[in-house]
Design a protein around this motif. Structure first.
Motif, PDB file in Angstrom:
ATOM      1  N   UNK A 528      23.205 122.021 -42.696  1.00  0.00           N
ATOM      2  CA  UNK A 528      23.969 120.915 -42.104  1.00  0.00           C
ATOM      3  C   UNK A 528      23.153 120.230 -41.018  1.00  0.00           C
ATOM      4  N   UNK A 529      22.499 121.058 -40.175  1.00  0.00           N
ATOM      5  CA  UNK A 529      21.684 120.503 -39.086  1.00  0.00           C
ATOM      6  C   UNK A 529      20.467 119.760 -39.631  1.00  0.00           C
ATOM      7  N   UNK A 530      20.027 120.155 -40.836  1.00  0.00           N
ATOM      8  CA  UNK A 530      18.906 119.455 -41.465  1.00  0.00           C
ATOM      9  C   UNK A 530      19.354 118.179 -42.181  1.00  0.00           C
ATOM     10  N   UNK A 531      20.629 117.921 -42.184  1.00  0.00           N
ATOM     11  CA  UNK A 531      21.150 116.740 -42.862  1.00  0.00           C
ATOM     12  C   UNK A 531      21.517 116.967 -44.309  1.00  0.00           C
ATOM     13  N   UNK A 532      21.418 118.197 -44.789  1.00  0.00           N
ATOM     14  CA  UNK A 532      21.742 118.521 -46.189  1.00  0.00           C
ATOM     15  C   UNK A 532      23.204 118.956 -46.274  1.00  0.00           C
ATOM     16  N   UNK A 533      24.097 118.046 -45.926  1.00  0.00           N
ATOM     17  CA  UNK A 533      25.511 118.398 -45.775  1.00  0.00           C
ATOM     18  C   UNK A 533      26.179 118.742 -47.110  1.00  0.00           C
ATOM     19  N   UNK A 534      25.825 118.061 -48.178  1.00  0.00           N
ATOM     20  CA  UNK A 534      26.447 118.346 -49.472  1.00  0.00           C
ATOM     21  C   UNK A 534      26.114 119.767 -49.941  1.00  0.00           C
ATOM     22  N   UNK A 535      24.850 120.147 -49.754  1.00  0.00           N
ATOM     23  CA  UNK A 535      24.449 121.512 -50.150  1.00  0.00           C
ATOM     24  C   UNK A 535      25.159 122.544 -49.282  1.00  0.00           C
ATOM     25  N   UNK A 536      25.269 122.243 -47.994  1.00  0.00           N
ATOM     26  CA  UNK A 536      25.958 123.163 -47.086  1.00  0.00           C
ATOM     27  C   UNK A 536      27.412 123.353 -47.505  1.00  0.00           C
ATOM     28  N   UNK A 537      28.099 122.253 -47.803  1.00  0.00           N
ATOM     29  CA  UNK A 537      29.507 122.333 -48.205  1.00  0.00           C
ATOM     30  C   UNK A 537      29.677 123.153 -49.481  1.00  0.00           C
ATOM     31  N   UNK A 538      28.754 122.958 -50.430  1.00  0.00           N
ATOM     32  CA  UNK A 538      28.853 123.700 -51.695  1.00  0.00           C
ATOM     33  C   UNK A 538      28.673 125.207 -51.464  1.00  0.00           C
ATOM     34  N   UNK A 539      27.688 125.569 -50.616  1.00  0.00           N
ATOM     35  CA  UNK A 539      27.450 126.992 -50.334  1.00  0.00           C
ATOM     36  C   UNK A 539      28.687 127.606 -49.687  1.00  0.00           C
ATOM     37  N   UNK A 540      29.284 126.887 -48.728  1.00  0.00           N
ATOM     38  CA  UNK A 540      30.483 127.413 -48.071  1.00  0.00           C
ATOM     39  C   UNK A 540      31.648 127.526 -49.055  1.00  0.00           C
ATOM     40  N   UNK A 541      31.837 126.480 -49.862  1.00  0.00           N
ATOM     41  CA  UNK A 541      32.966 126.483 -50.806  1.00  0.00           C
ATOM     42  C   UNK A 541      32.853 127.639 -51.804  1.00  0.00           C
ATOM     43  N   UNK A 542      31.653 127.857 -52.345  1.00  0.00           N
ATOM     44  CA  UNK A 542      31.448 128.954 -53.301  1.00  0.00           C
ATOM     45  C   UNK A 542      31.663 130.310 -52.635  1.00  0.00           C
ATOM     46  N   UNK A 543      31.169 130.437 -51.407  1.00  0.00           N
ATOM     47  CA  UNK A 543      31.306 131.707 -50.693  1.00  0.00           C
ATOM     48  C   UNK A 543      32.765 131.986 -50.334  1.00  0.00           C
ATOM     49  N   UNK A 544      33.508 130.929 -49.975  1.00  0.00           N
ATOM     50  CA  UNK A 544      34.924 131.105 -49.605  1.00  0.00           C
ATOM     51  C   UNK A 544      35.770 131.522 -50.801  1.00  0.00           C
TER      52      UNK A 544
END
Length: 562
Positions: A528-544
């Motif tokens: 997210x801090x690197x600006x890769x917000x879509x990838x961050x959201x996907x990782x969180x969603x899959x993990x949740x």
């Protein structure tokens, strides 16, 4: 009376052999015997040694037998002294006796083995060499001798010296595949990859399709890449389909790489070729369990039981774990309750307690473990650690801490117990206690990677002492380079230091090894801090989806998605 009869019988045998003392002594030109008949001194010392041994004073017995061996120059007494001293755990005395035994009976394979083992154990490889060469000179034991060499010398710190020694041993036998394999193994341990490859090539040329050599090649390739090792095993099995040891290695590696669909047919081939072997059925059952093929696991574990597997209670534990994974806790408890007092009893009770804590209540599980009796100190520690962990999982952190606090006072100086105590202290926010205890663990056990990691991560997570945190975690990673938790910590401390690129690199590597929810939280935050917000959201969603109740993951995803 029975003891006197036994001693009398022993003396009769000994006296009958006394006439051979002089003949045996003639085999050694340097020293002549001072006792050549069953005189008073011999009878007294021999009886005293026998009585000492029967009364448990094996050190005195071994000293007396060695003294008699020196005086009589009798190899049988030297052998007796060596065996008694080894039983008494007196390495210096055992070495003296073994060397004398080898000197007096130079044709004895056992004497040469004993001398070489004891000399190597004492770190004296140079003096062990002549004994090892004598062992290898015997054609009937030469091949097995070379296969045993690296195991014999594994305790030697200087791996290059070991390599040079084995190369020297192997030089007279250029056409013996075992000699080339031993050299390859020593070269690998001495960090000589080119020699390793050339020696393995020579081994394969002399004995094509040899499974021991193939397994070593597979292990070496695994260090480079799991895919390379898998390709090698697959090609080898295409050429040598009956190589079941290699097939087992192939199946295990497939399971470890979570390539379960490919592993499944290998399991079936192993079982079909084993002709009902209970051992093969048990291993295949365990591999099936590891790959989460629960029906297959139950089938082969039960077949191993039906075929008379030598350790059925170990299989009860595996079957219980399979039932737990299938959400059949009643069946799991049935399997665990079949385990009677013995080698696996505590493991069975711990497994049952975990089921009870999860399905009923923690107090019942703790009470059940309190009723397990006759535990060693190490076993007591395991029980306490399990009970404290149960309390922590139930969010009863203060009770968990109190239990560990009592334990470290009653069972002091155990680094593993102190480490768990420090973690319990952290959960109740006694951070000064945590830091003190972790530093104590590091001092007590300098190779305790988890202690360095825990202290470093605590600093990094609180954003304090970041340079020390980085140093501590780097030490942990050096000690345990493939541990995903430690790679996660290293990524996290780099994030705190502002090194986003390095942070993402380490966190990606950790997440690739294990998709842990807290690693997912950390990786997502860095991305997210690197600006890769879509990838961050996907990782969180899959993990949740897999871990909806993980506090760190839930709070991190909410913080950035709100």
């Amino acid at each position: 009376m029975p003891q006197l009869k036994k001693l009398a019988a022993t003396l009769i045998i000994c006296f009958a052999g006394m006439s051979s003392f002089s003949a045996l002594a003639e085999t050694s030109n340097s020293v002549k015997p001072t006792i050549t008949t069953a005189n008073t001194e011999f009878v007294y010392k021999y009886l005293l040694a026998e009585i000492a041994g029967q009364r448990g004073d094996v050190i005195l017995a071994s000293q007396l037998f060695l003294d008699l061996a020196k005086q009589t120059r009798d190899a049988r007494l030297a052998e007796r002294a060596a065996r008694t001293a080894a039983f008494a755990r007196q390495p210096g005395l055992a070495l003296q006796a073994a060397n004398l035994w080898a000197e007096l009976d130079p044709n004895s394979l056992e004497a040469q083995q004993a001398s070489s083992q004891l000399l190597v154990a004492s770190g004296n490889l140079k003096e062990a060499k002549p004994h090892i060469k004598k062992l290898l000179a015997k054609e009937e034991t030469r091949a097995n001798g070379f296969l045993y060499l690296n195991s014999l010398l594994e305790g030697q710190k200087d791996k290059k010296e070991v390599f040079e020694a084995i190369k020297e041993f192997a030089a007279p036998y250029p056409k013996l595949p075992e000699a080339h394999l031993a050299t390859a193994q020593a070269a690998w341990l001495a960090d000589k990859p080119d020699v390793t490859k050339s020696e393995l090539a020579a081994t394969d040329k002399l004995r094509p399709g040899w499974e021991i050599s193939a397994q070593m090649q597979g292990q070496i390739l695994l260090k480079e890449s799991p895919d390379k090792a898998l390709d090698f095993y697959k090609n080898f099995l295409a050429k040598y389909p009956k190589a079941n040891d290699v097939r087992m290695s192939y199946a295990k590696l497939l399971v470890s790489q979570k390539r379960n669909a490919e592993a499944k047919p290998e399991f079936i081939k192993l079982v079909e070729s084993a002709n009902g072997s209970p051992e093969i059925n048990a291993v295949v059952g365990l591999l099936s369990l590891e790959s989460n093929e629960l029906a297959m696991a139950d089938k082969y574990l039960q077949q191993a039981l039906d075929a008379g597997f030598k350790d059925p209670e170990q299989l009860y534990i595996y079957l219980g774990r399979s039932a737990e994974r299938a959400k059949n806790d009643t069946k799991a408890l049935t399997w665990y309750d079949k385990i009677m007092p013995g080698d696996h009893y505590l493991e069975g009770r711990l497994s049952a307690a975990n089921v009870i804590a999860r399905t009923k209540n923690v107090d019942a599980a703790i009470s059940m473990l309190d009723e397990v009796n006759d535990l060693t100190s190490d076993q007591q520690i395991i029980v306490i650690q399990t009970q404290a962990n149960m309390l922590a999982q139930a969010k009863r952190n203060q009770e968990s801490f109190d239990l560990m606090d009592k334990a470290v006072h009653n069972l002091p100086n155990n680094p593993e117990l102190i480490y768990d105590y420090a973690m319990a202290a952290e959960r109740v926010q006694k951070l000064d206690v945590m830091e003190t205890e972790l530093r104590k663990v590091i001092q007590m056990k300098p190779d305790f990677a988890a202690a360095y990691n825990a202290l470093g991560y605590s600093f990094a997570d609180r954003n304090i002492k970041l340079n020390e945190a980085k140093s501590l975690i780097e030490t942990a990673v050096k000690l345990s380079p493939d541990d995903h938790y430690m790679l996660d910590s290293l990524g996290w401390v780099h994030y705190r230091l502002g090194n986003l690129k390095l942070a993402a690199e380490y966190l990606r590597k950790a997440f690739q090894i294990q998709a842990d929810p807290e690693i997912a939280a950390h990786l997502g935050e860095v991305l997210w801090k690197q600006g890769l917000t879509d990838e961050a959201k996907k990782i969180w969603a899959d993990a949740l989806l897999a871990n909806p109740e993980n506090d760190v993951l839930v709070s991190t995803s909410k913080k950035f998605n709100s």
